[in-house]
Scaffold this active site. Structure first.
Site, PDB file in Angstrom:
ATOM      1  NE  ARG A 147       5.466   1.420  -1.296  1.00  0.00           N
ATOM      2  CZ  ARG A 147       6.470   1.611  -0.441  1.00  0.00           C
ATOM      3  NH1 ARG A 147       7.504   2.300  -0.801  1.00  0.00           N
ATOM      4  NH2 ARG A 147       6.429   1.106   0.769  1.00  0.00           N
TER       5      ARG A 147
ATOM      6  CB  CYS B 139      -0.868   0.033   1.243  1.00  0.00           C
ATOM      7  SG  CYS B 139      -1.848  -1.437   1.466  1.00  0.00           S
TER       8      CYS B 139
ATOM      9  CD  GLU C 251      17.768 -13.201  -6.882  1.00  0.00           C
ATOM     10  OE1 GLU C 251      17.194 -13.647  -5.885  1.00  0.00           O
ATOM     11  OE2 GLU C 251      17.385 -12.172  -7.471  1.00  0.00           O
TER      12      GLU C 251
ATOM     13  CE  LYS D 102      14.461 -11.355  -9.349  1.00  0.00           C
ATOM     14  NZ  LYS D 102      15.066 -11.167  -8.105  1.00  0.00           N
TER      15      LYS D 102
ATOM     16  CG  HIS E  69      20.398 -37.523  -2.524  1.00  0.00           C
ATOM     17  ND1 HIS E  69      20.864 -38.789  -2.242  1.00  0.00           N
ATOM     18  CD2 HIS E  69      21.503 -36.767  -2.744  1.00  0.00           C
ATOM     19  CE1 HIS E  69      22.183 -38.793  -2.265  1.00  0.00           C
ATOM     20  NE2 HIS E  69      22.595 -37.582  -2.574  1.00  0.00           N
TER      21      HIS E  69
ATOM     22  CD  GLU F 101      10.714 -11.812  -8.244  1.00  0.00           C
ATOM     23  OE1 GLU F 101      10.050 -11.215  -7.405  1.00  0.00           O
ATOM     24  OE2 GLU F 101      11.957 -11.748  -8.287  1.00  0.00           O
TER      25      GLU F 101
ATOM     26  CD1 TRP G  26      -0.261  -5.912  -3.273  1.00  0.00           C
ATOM     27  CD2 TRP G  26      -0.235  -6.656  -1.166  1.00  0.00           C
ATOM     28  NE1 TRP G  26       0.262  -7.174  -3.284  1.00  0.00           N
ATOM     29  CE2 TRP G  26       0.293  -7.659  -2.012  1.00  0.00           C
ATOM     30  CE3 TRP G  26      -0.309  -6.922   0.213  1.00  0.00           C
ATOM     31  CZ2 TRP G  26       0.745  -8.898  -1.525  1.00  0.00           C
ATOM     32  CZ3 TRP G  26       0.133  -8.140   0.685  1.00  0.00           C
ATOM     33  CH2 TRP G  26       0.654  -9.113  -0.189  1.00  0.00           C
TER      34      TRP G  26
ATOM     35  CG  ASN H  11       0.342   2.298   3.621  1.00  0.00           C
ATOM     36  OD1 ASN H  11      -0.701   2.282   2.981  1.00  0.00           O
ATOM     37  ND2 ASN H  11       1.454   2.864   3.184  1.00  0.00           N
ATOM     38  N   GLY H  12      -0.645  -0.979   6.572  1.00  0.00           N
ATOM     39  CA  GLY H  12      -0.353  -1.833   7.717  1.00  0.00           C
ATOM     40  C   GLY H  12      -1.527  -2.739   8.039  1.00  0.00           C
TER      41      GLY H  12
END
Ligand code: F6R
Length: 604
Positions: free
Chosen positions: A27, A2, A481, A485, A504, A488, A74, A100-101
């Site tokens: 964001r 948010c 990493e 990438k 294994h 996502e 969000w 926000n939060g």
């Protein structure tokens, strides 16, 4: 996550709010809204699901004002809908609030204080605005007193921006754990959760501390601490150009940020190394690290992955045992600590709630800490004992690229500095300036090969819904990493795997044409990783190798320039970033704003 913006004392409030929200788009969000008041009895609330462009379409020419608040949401509590979008307002239309939060006890508050109040949304935020209104009306309190009374009951994280129609030129501001800043502009004032939102209006910002309440009017900012005492605070200057946040001629920020990596390496060398290549790091920081018997690197996602490489650098160059932990795990299941721990927080944004939770505990225990971050004055930077800035320039794409390589390069400089004062020969012989120069040139050579990497993405990754990246040691760290990438931004299910561990169990997943990409940059394990790739080929896998020149053999897919083995992650990750980019691009996805993700994750 948010985003919050606010302005008071400017007749262009609508434009300032909407442009501010646009700057916060990166964001991650799923709905947006603004509330504006013109001080002459007219006010407007506009909310929408979806993008800021949709919000713009809904803002009719009559919508105007000089004070207002705005928000990108969000979703955490409640589905994505116009009703759940902010600003939320009290049933008598008096108070408007953005938040926000997450308020942990909103259900209890609703049951205890607001059982007779009808609600139009499922959000924790609406509970707060109705509560403020209840206290204002029933206890005959002014807005600030009602706000304070409501705040005293809340548990959780918040950044609040409140407006009262009875004082329409005033913004009431409070925060706990979530970031929020006041910006002092020329003849008016602004509020934002990220300085980037308001750089077109001002570069001078005031921090707000947890527990403070701030009243912002067109010509004044009054800060009051948790005990009601007035606080004097100086502004700080944010040294960032608003244009740095534009993507120029690039189709997506991610590509721009991948391309910026050679310059980021040079900038770090310039900032933290002398002309002769000697590290220029604060002596006090080096002494505090020298006094430690173990380093603990804490991070989330990509920053955690940069920590996995950092562990190797600190152990090899500085000879100090180093552990790396995922912040959300460490916060609630702290391992047994060494006698003299030193904590290093890796965080691009400096705002990640999971990492901050660990820092709060570390500070309570009195341990020394360092935050390595890209954002000056961010929460983790303010709260740690020391800060080193990444100087990577704003990273806007949700998928982190240049912050990862900057974190690794800065860890290398720090490890070299520590190793030298500790008398480590490996550190003394490690010519970091020359190496970072080679890295920058090597990165440039890789980003110049985009067409080839795009072909590889098309051939290997476009047709599969799963992929494996494998390697050993430091190559394994990069494989994690690389897989992150890809998943996502392209939604291909990807795994980074220690190549020796594949047989294994996980090798059962390999079938005809499963892409398996091997990183081969370490002399000691090159042959072993090649054998593990052969094992997958024997089961039908379509394999690709990303190899350092000194270890290359005929038939390798991508051969990268040689730099010191310890710094090879700075090069191997670049083709992995581009493979992910082109897979996402050619699938027609929104590369910069992948679904469900937020750039700065400010809830736990
Ligand atoms: C992935 C990504 C995230 C972040 C993570 C931590 O591309 O960007 O995994 O690395 O959310 O964020 P910071 O570094 O801001 O603490």
């Amino acid at each position: 996550m948010c985003g919050i913006v606010g302005v008071t004392g400017n007749d262009n409030a609508v434009k300032i709010l909407v442009e501010g929200l646009q700057k916060l788009e990166y964001r991650g969000y799923d709905s947006a809204g603004i509330y504006v008041n013109d001080q002459k009895g007219n006010d407007y609330l506009v909310k929408t699901k979806g993008r800021i462009s949709q919000l713009r379409e809904k803002i009719t020419p009559d919508v105007h004002g000089s004070t207002g608040i705005g928000h990108t949401r969000w979703a955490t509590h409640g589905v994505v809908s116009v009703d759940n979008a902010h600003p939320h307002f009290s049933n008598d239309d008096r108070f408007y609030l953005v938040h926000n939060g997450v308020i942990d006890n909103f259900q209890e508050i609703k049951a205890q204080y607001l059982s007779d109040v009808p609600f139009r949304s499922q959000t924790d935020t609406e509970v707060v605005v109705q509560l403020i209104d209840k206290f204002a009306v029933e206890d005959n309190l002014d807005a600030k007193s009602a706000f304070l009374k409501a705040l005293s009951l809340l548990k959780g994280s918040y950044a609040f921006l409140l407006m009262d129609r009875e004082q329409p030129d005033t913004l009431f501001v409070a925060k706990n754990k979530s970031p929020l800043l006041v910006g002092v502009a020329d003849g008016f004032n602004v509020v934002c959760s990220d300085a980037m939102a308001m750089l077109r209006e001002t570069h001078d910002f005031l921090e707000i501390m947890d527990g403070e309440v701030v009243t912002v009017t067109p010509n004044d900012v009054k800060i009051q601490d948790a005990d009601g005492n007035p606080v004097e605070r100086k502004t700080y200057h944010v040294d960032m150009n608003a244009d740095e946040t534009d993507k120029g001629t690039y189709p997506f920020y991610m590509l721009k940020e991948v391309d910026e990596q050679p310059n980021v390496m040079r900038k770090l060398a310039q900032t933290y190394l002398s002309e002769h290549g000697e590290p220029q790091i604060d002596d006090k920081l080096i002494k505090a690290m020298q006094a430690a018997d173990r380093l603990y690197i804490i991070g989330a996602g990509t920053s955690y992955h940069a920590g996995l490489v950092g562990k190797r650098l600190f152990e090899r160059l500085a000879h100090i045992p180093t552990e790396v932990h995922v912040s959300s795990e460490f916060a609630y299941e702290q391992p047994m600590l060494a006698d003299k721990p030193f904590f290093i927080f890796l965080t691009q944004s400096g705002e990640t709630a999971d990492s901050r939770e660990v820092l709060v505990n570390v500070n309570d225990a009195g341990y020394p800490s360092l935050t390595i971050t890209n954002v000056q004055n961010s929460t983790l930077s303010r709260e740690a004992s020391y800060t080193l800035l990444l100087h990577a320039g704003p990273e806007i794409a949700v998928a982190s690229t240049k912050a990862y390589t900057a974190q690794i390069a800065l860890e290398a400089i720090l490890a070299k500095a520590l190793g030298e004062v500790n008398g480590q020969i490996v550190a003394q012989n490690f010519n970091i300036r020359q190496q970072l120069g080679l890295v920058a040139t090597g990165m440039q050579a890789i980003v110049d090969e985009k067409a080839k990497i795009e072909d590889l993405a098309n051939n290997y990754l476009m047709k599969s819904n799963r992929a494996f990246y494998i390697g050993r040691g430091i190559d394994h760290a990069v494989s994690l990493e690389a897989a992150l990438k890809l998943k996502e931004i392209s939604y291909v299910q990807a795994e980074g795997f220690a190549s020796g561990e594949l047989k294994h169990g996980t090798i059962a997943l390999i079938e005809k044409d499963t892409p398996v990409i091997g990183f081969i940059t370490q002399a000691k394990t090159a042959g072993l990783t090649r054998s593990n790739l052969q094992e997958t080929m024997a089961r039908g896998a379509k394999t690709m190798t990303i190899v350092r020149e000194g270890l290359a053999i005929d038939g390798d897919t991508l051969v990268l320039p040689d730099v010191d083995e310890m710094l090879m992650p700075l090069l191997t990750v670049v083709p992995a970033q581009l493979l992910a980019y082109y897979t996402s691009l050619n699938k027609g996805l929104d590369v910069d704003k992948p679904r469900n993700l937020a750039k700065s994750v400010t809830v736990e």
